[in-house]
Design a protein around this motif. Structure first.
Motif, PDB file in Angstrom:
ATOM      1  N   UNK A 115       1.319   8.767   3.634  1.00 58.70           N
ATOM      2  CA  UNK A 115       0.496   9.429   4.653  1.00 58.70           C
ATOM      3  C   UNK A 115      -0.867   8.767   4.835  1.00 58.70           C
ATOM      4  N   UNK A 116      -1.272   7.934   3.887  1.00 59.99           N
ATOM      5  CA  UNK A 116      -2.558   7.232   3.980  1.00 59.99           C
ATOM      6  C   UNK A 116      -2.558   6.325   5.203  1.00 59.99           C
ATOM      7  N   UNK A 117      -3.517   6.526   6.095  1.00 57.94           N
ATOM      8  CA  UNK A 117      -3.592   5.724   7.308  1.00 57.94           C
ATOM      9  C   UNK A 117      -4.298   4.400   7.019  1.00 57.94           C
ATOM     10  N   UNK A 118      -3.895   3.345   7.709  1.00 58.52           N
ATOM     11  CA  UNK A 118      -4.527   2.036   7.490  1.00 58.52           C
ATOM     12  C   UNK A 118      -5.939   2.015   8.049  1.00 58.52           C
ATOM     13  N   UNK A 119      -6.738   1.115   7.508  1.00 55.08           N
ATOM     14  CA  UNK A 119      -8.128   0.998   7.932  1.00 55.08           C
ATOM     15  C   UNK A 119      -8.453  -0.478   8.112  1.00 55.08           C
TER      16      UNK A 119
ATOM     17  N   UNK B 180      -2.756  -4.786  21.501  1.00 53.98           N
ATOM     18  CA  UNK B 180      -3.217  -3.471  21.056  1.00 53.98           C
ATOM     19  C   UNK B 180      -2.448  -3.112  19.783  1.00 53.98           C
ATOM     20  N   UNK B 181      -3.011  -2.201  19.008  1.00 48.46           N
ATOM     21  CA  UNK B 181      -2.344  -1.746  17.799  1.00 48.46           C
ATOM     22  C   UNK B 181      -2.915  -0.392  17.405  1.00 48.46           C
ATOM     23  N   UNK B 182      -2.212   0.285  16.523  1.00 46.16           N
ATOM     24  CA  UNK B 182      -2.679   1.582  16.057  1.00 46.16           C
ATOM     25  C   UNK B 182      -1.760   2.114  14.972  1.00 46.16           C
ATOM     26  N   UNK B 183      -2.042   3.352  14.574  1.00 45.48           N
ATOM     27  CA  UNK B 183      -1.236   4.023  13.552  1.00 45.48           C
ATOM     28  C   UNK B 183      -1.148   5.494  13.926  1.00 45.48           C
ATOM     29  N   UNK B 184       0.005   6.070  13.658  1.00 47.91           N
ATOM     30  CA  UNK B 184       0.228   7.471  13.994  1.00 47.91           C
ATOM     31  C   UNK B 184       0.925   8.170  12.839  1.00 47.91           C
ATOM     32  N   UNK B 185       0.426   9.349  12.471  1.00 50.07           N
ATOM     33  CA  UNK B 185       1.166  10.121  11.474  1.00 50.07           C
ATOM     34  C   UNK B 185       2.460  10.641  12.099  1.00 50.07           C
ATOM     35  N   UNK B 186       3.525  10.611  11.325  1.00 54.94           N
ATOM     36  CA  UNK B 186       4.809  11.155  11.752  1.00 54.94           C
ATOM     37  C   UNK B 186       5.353  12.001  10.611  1.00 54.94           C
ATOM     38  N   UNK B 187       6.335  12.786  10.901  1.00 54.61           N
ATOM     39  CA  UNK B 187       6.941  13.615   9.879  1.00 54.61           C
ATOM     40  C   UNK B 187       7.429  12.735   8.732  1.00 54.61           C
ATOM     41  N   UNK B 188       6.915  12.974   7.547  1.00 54.02           N
ATOM     42  CA  UNK B 188       7.334  12.219   6.373  1.00 54.02           C
ATOM     43  C   UNK B 188       6.656  10.887   6.197  1.00 54.02           C
ATOM     44  N   UNK B 189       5.542  10.634   6.891  1.00 57.38           N
ATOM     45  CA  UNK B 189       4.839   9.364   6.690  1.00 57.38           C
ATOM     46  C   UNK B 189       4.014   8.950   7.885  1.00 57.38           C
ATOM     47  N   UNK B 190       4.104   7.664   8.227  1.00 57.88           N
ATOM     48  CA  UNK B 190       3.319   7.132   9.351  1.00 57.88           C
ATOM     49  C   UNK B 190       4.050   5.960   9.976  1.00 57.88           C
TER      50      UNK B 190
ATOM     51  N   UNK C 248       0.795  -1.230   0.000  1.00 54.23           N
ATOM     52  CA  UNK C 248       0.000   0.000   0.000  1.00 54.23           C
ATOM     53  C   UNK C 248       0.830   1.283   0.000  1.00 54.23           C
ATOM     54  N   UNK C 249       1.972   1.284   0.693  1.00 56.41           N
ATOM     55  CA  UNK C 249       2.780   2.502   0.732  1.00 56.41           C
ATOM     56  C   UNK C 249       3.747   2.548  -0.450  1.00 56.41           C
ATOM     57  N   UNK C 250       4.387   1.412  -0.728  1.00 57.45           N
ATOM     58  CA  UNK C 250       5.327   1.361  -1.844  1.00 57.45           C
ATOM     59  C   UNK C 250       6.535   2.259  -1.657  1.00 57.45           C
ATOM     60  N   UNK C 251       6.917   2.510  -0.409  1.00 56.63           N
ATOM     61  CA  UNK C 251       8.071   3.359  -0.115  1.00 56.63           C
ATOM     62  C   UNK C 251       9.058   2.561   0.728  1.00 56.63           C
ATOM     63  N   UNK C 252      10.244   3.111   0.901  1.00 56.02           N
ATOM     64  CA  UNK C 252      11.191   2.503   1.830  1.00 56.02           C
ATOM     65  C   UNK C 252      10.491   2.373   3.183  1.00 56.02           C
ATOM     66  N   UNK C 253      10.868   1.324   3.920  1.00 53.93           N
ATOM     67  CA  UNK C 253      10.214   1.098   5.199  1.00 53.93           C
ATOM     68  C   UNK C 253      11.238   0.742   6.258  1.00 53.93           C
ATOM     69  N   UNK C 254      10.821   0.895   7.496  1.00 50.91           N
ATOM     70  CA  UNK C 254      11.669   0.530   8.624  1.00 50.91           C
ATOM     71  C   UNK C 254      10.842  -0.274   9.606  1.00 50.91           C
TER      72      UNK C 254
END
Length: 122
Positions: A77-81, A104-114, A52-58
């Motif tokens: 920047x697209x948040x998961x659903x 527990x789990x979640x998603x948070x926007x961060x500078x330059x992505x999520x 879904x992101x298609x970008x470098x990941x960590x």
């Protein structure tokens, strides 16, 4: 807290690299009883980032008091659903699996992505 990190390109091979790292890490941390849960979560979150992101990941694995935290950061920047798949659906199961396996789990926007994260109780 103990931590390990993997940086990867958005390629399908990243999922297997991440799974192997998670399995080795759980063994090194003497958390073999949580290895299957953590590796499944890692595989789903990394696969989602690749697809879904298609970008470098960590990928970051952190061992804290009573928990293991899995974080996957990407540059989208697209948040998961979370969607609940039907019995015949062949896709959209990733976060459903994470939701079932993680405490527990979640998603948070961060500078330059999520960052998408999940925790497993130890």
């Amino acid at each position: 807290m103990t931590e390990t990190t993997l940086r990867a390109a958005p390629q399908t091979e990243a999922v297997e690299y991440a799974r192997r790292l998670a399995a080795r890490t759980m063994r090194a941390w003497s958390l073999i009883d949580r290895e299957e849960l953590v590796t499944a979560i890692v595989a789903e979150l990394v696969a989602n980032a690749v697809l879904h992101a298609g970008t470098a990941l960590e990928l970051r694995l952190q061992r804290g008091s009573g928990r293991v935290r899995v974080e996957v950061r990407d540059r989208a920047t697209q948040m998961p659903r979370l969607t609940v798949p039907g019995p015949l659906d062949e896709s959209h199961r990733g976060l459903f699996i994470v939701d079932r396996f993680a405490s527990s789990w979640g998603a948070e926007p961060v500078s330059g992505g999520k960052v998408v994260w999940a925790e497993v109780s130890t």
